[in-house]
Design an enzyme around this catalytic site. Sequence first.
Site, PDB file in Angstrom:
ATOM      1  CB  ALA A   1       2.279  -8.743   7.054  1.00 28.52           C
TER       2      ALA A   1
ATOM      3  CG  ASN B   1      -0.417  -9.149  -0.281  1.00 26.86           C
ATOM      4  OD1 ASN B   1       0.014  -8.951   0.857  1.00 26.86           O
ATOM      5  ND2 ASN B   1       0.177  -8.688  -1.338  1.00 26.86           N
TER       6      ASN B   1
ATOM      7  CB  SER C   1       1.245  -5.657   9.605  1.00 33.21           C
ATOM      8  OG  SER C   1       2.072  -4.567   9.403  1.00 33.21           O
TER       9      SER C   1
ATOM     10  CG  MET D   1       6.474  -2.070   2.940  1.00 34.87           C
ATOM     11  SD  MET D   1       4.997  -1.066   3.075  1.00 34.87           S
ATOM     12  CE  MET D   1       4.099  -1.565   1.587  1.00 34.87           C
ATOM     13  CB  SER D   2       9.488  -4.312   8.360  1.00 35.57           C
ATOM     14  OG  SER D   2       9.055  -5.660   8.206  1.00 35.57           O
TER      15      SER D   2
ATOM     16  CG  HIS E   1       2.377  -2.013  13.687  1.00 35.11           C
ATOM     17  ND1 HIS E   1       3.549  -2.713  13.776  1.00 35.11           N
ATOM     18  CD2 HIS E   1       1.907  -2.238  12.446  1.00 35.11           C
ATOM     19  CE1 HIS E   1       3.775  -3.331  12.634  1.00 35.11           C
ATOM     20  NE2 HIS E   1       2.794  -3.050  11.798  1.00 35.11           N
TER      21      HIS E   1
ATOM     22  CG  HIS F   1      -2.957  -1.780   6.289  1.00 34.14           C
ATOM     23  ND1 HIS F   1      -1.729  -2.380   6.497  1.00 34.14           N
ATOM     24  CD2 HIS F   1      -3.399  -1.409   7.512  1.00 34.14           C
ATOM     25  CE1 HIS F   1      -1.450  -2.364   7.798  1.00 34.14           C
ATOM     26  NE2 HIS F   1      -2.446  -1.778   8.446  1.00 34.14           N
TER      27      HIS F   1
ATOM     28  CG  HIS G   1       6.873  -0.080   9.364  1.00 37.23           C
ATOM     29  ND1 HIS G   1       6.001  -0.115  10.418  1.00 37.23           N
ATOM     30  CD2 HIS G   1       6.870  -1.332   8.826  1.00 37.23           C
ATOM     31  CE1 HIS G   1       5.486  -1.343  10.517  1.00 37.23           C
ATOM     32  NE2 HIS G   1       6.000  -2.094   9.567  1.00 37.23           N
TER      33      HIS G   1
ATOM     34  CE1 TYR H   1       4.371   2.601   7.167  1.00 35.40           C
ATOM     35  CE2 TYR H   1       5.626   0.756   6.297  1.00 35.40           C
ATOM     36  CZ  TYR H   1       4.607   1.241   7.087  1.00 35.40           C
ATOM     37  OH  TYR H   1       3.832   0.377   7.808  1.00 35.40           O
ATOM     38  CD  GLU H   2       5.603   3.886  11.570  1.00 33.97           C
ATOM     39  OE1 GLU H   2       5.032   4.404  12.545  1.00 33.97           O
ATOM     40  OE2 GLU H   2       6.210   2.797  11.647  1.00 33.97           O
TER      41      GLU H   2
HETATM   42  N1  HPA Z   1       4.126  -5.649  -0.478  1.00 37.02           N
HETATM   43  C1  HPA Z   1       4.873  -5.052   0.456  1.00 37.02           C
HETATM   44  N2  HPA Z   1       4.659  -5.192   1.761  1.00 37.02           N
HETATM   45  C2  HPA Z   1       3.661  -5.995   2.132  1.00 37.02           C
HETATM   46  C3  HPA Z   1       2.851  -6.655   1.207  1.00 37.02           C
HETATM   47  C4  HPA Z   1       3.104  -6.475  -0.179  1.00 37.02           C
HETATM   48  O1  HPA Z   1       2.424  -7.022  -1.059  1.00 37.02           O
HETATM   49  N3  HPA Z   1       1.952  -7.385   1.909  1.00 37.02           N
HETATM   50  C5  HPA Z   1       2.220  -7.167   3.217  1.00 37.02           C
HETATM   51  N4  HPA Z   1       3.260  -6.315   3.360  1.00 37.02           N
END
Ligand code: HPA
Length: 278
Positions: free
Chosen positions: A116, A241, A33, A217-218, A64, A253, A86, A88-89
């Site tokens: 990310a 973050n 991402s 998440m990947s 993406h 996001h 992903h 989650y999609e």
């Molecule tokens: N958590 C999960 N996935 C992420 C995060 C997060 O804080 N930041 C970017 N992808």
Amino acid sequence: MQNFISLNQIDEVAQKIRSRISIQPVVGIILGSGLNALADSVQEAVHIPYSDLPNFPVSTVQGHAGRFVIGVLEGKPVLVMQGRIHYYEGYTMGQVTLPVRVMQRLGVPNMIVTNAAGGVNAEFNPGDVMLITDQLNLMGMSGLNPLMGPNLDEIGPRFPDMSQPYDRAYCDLARKIAKENKITLREGVYAGLSGPSFESPADLRFLRLAGADAVGMSTVPEVIVARHGNMRVLGLSGISNKANLDGSTVTTHEEVIEAGRVITPKIEKIVRGFLRGM
Ligand code: HPA
């Protein structure tokens, strides 16, 4: 689509890609991402949108792009995934990891995976880059291992070793390149969750206790499938973050995409140096 991807379905995709390219990629690169810009530096690029490929899931996430970019980067033939799939999609684990299977059937022996991630290690700051030295397969521990189902014996064994998900020599090379470029390279364990909700403060304290330095998440399913087929893997997380262990801030996001702007040039330098040096 059936639950498990068959070798035939993988080969249909590989065949279609092979018919459009004239080079043999040696590295597959998956961009996370906000990190898509690297694909724009590929020379002699052939673009193949995922929607042109049979059996192929389409990336639905903002940020993406959803295509393969095949060409040359730093003199090395590469196959770049500009936009990943992903879990989650709503796709199956087989669909999520189909691109890695396709790389394997195309004879690609190496993979660079980027993502990310949230910084769980309190010393990490947004904008940092973390070399992934190991991973926590939290999705797999609860029954979502991408290797479930009939084993693809042509690619790897039923019970593959995972003692070195991330190649140690490649980690060393990445450390060296970061140092040469005066980039502070963090290191640590990446924990893979399904998402799409970000973690609660209790989730994050649990992850910290479990030894995670970053969370996302990947990546984890892709790396398991890559190692099943004995690909050598380099992993880099862009810390977008800070983990919110006490619930005092929110995660969005937008901040993930925004941090990508700071992280992309650093990851690009490391990837370029790595390709030159490998
Ligand atoms: N958590 C999960 N996935 C992420 C995060 C997060 O804080 N930041 C970017 N992808």
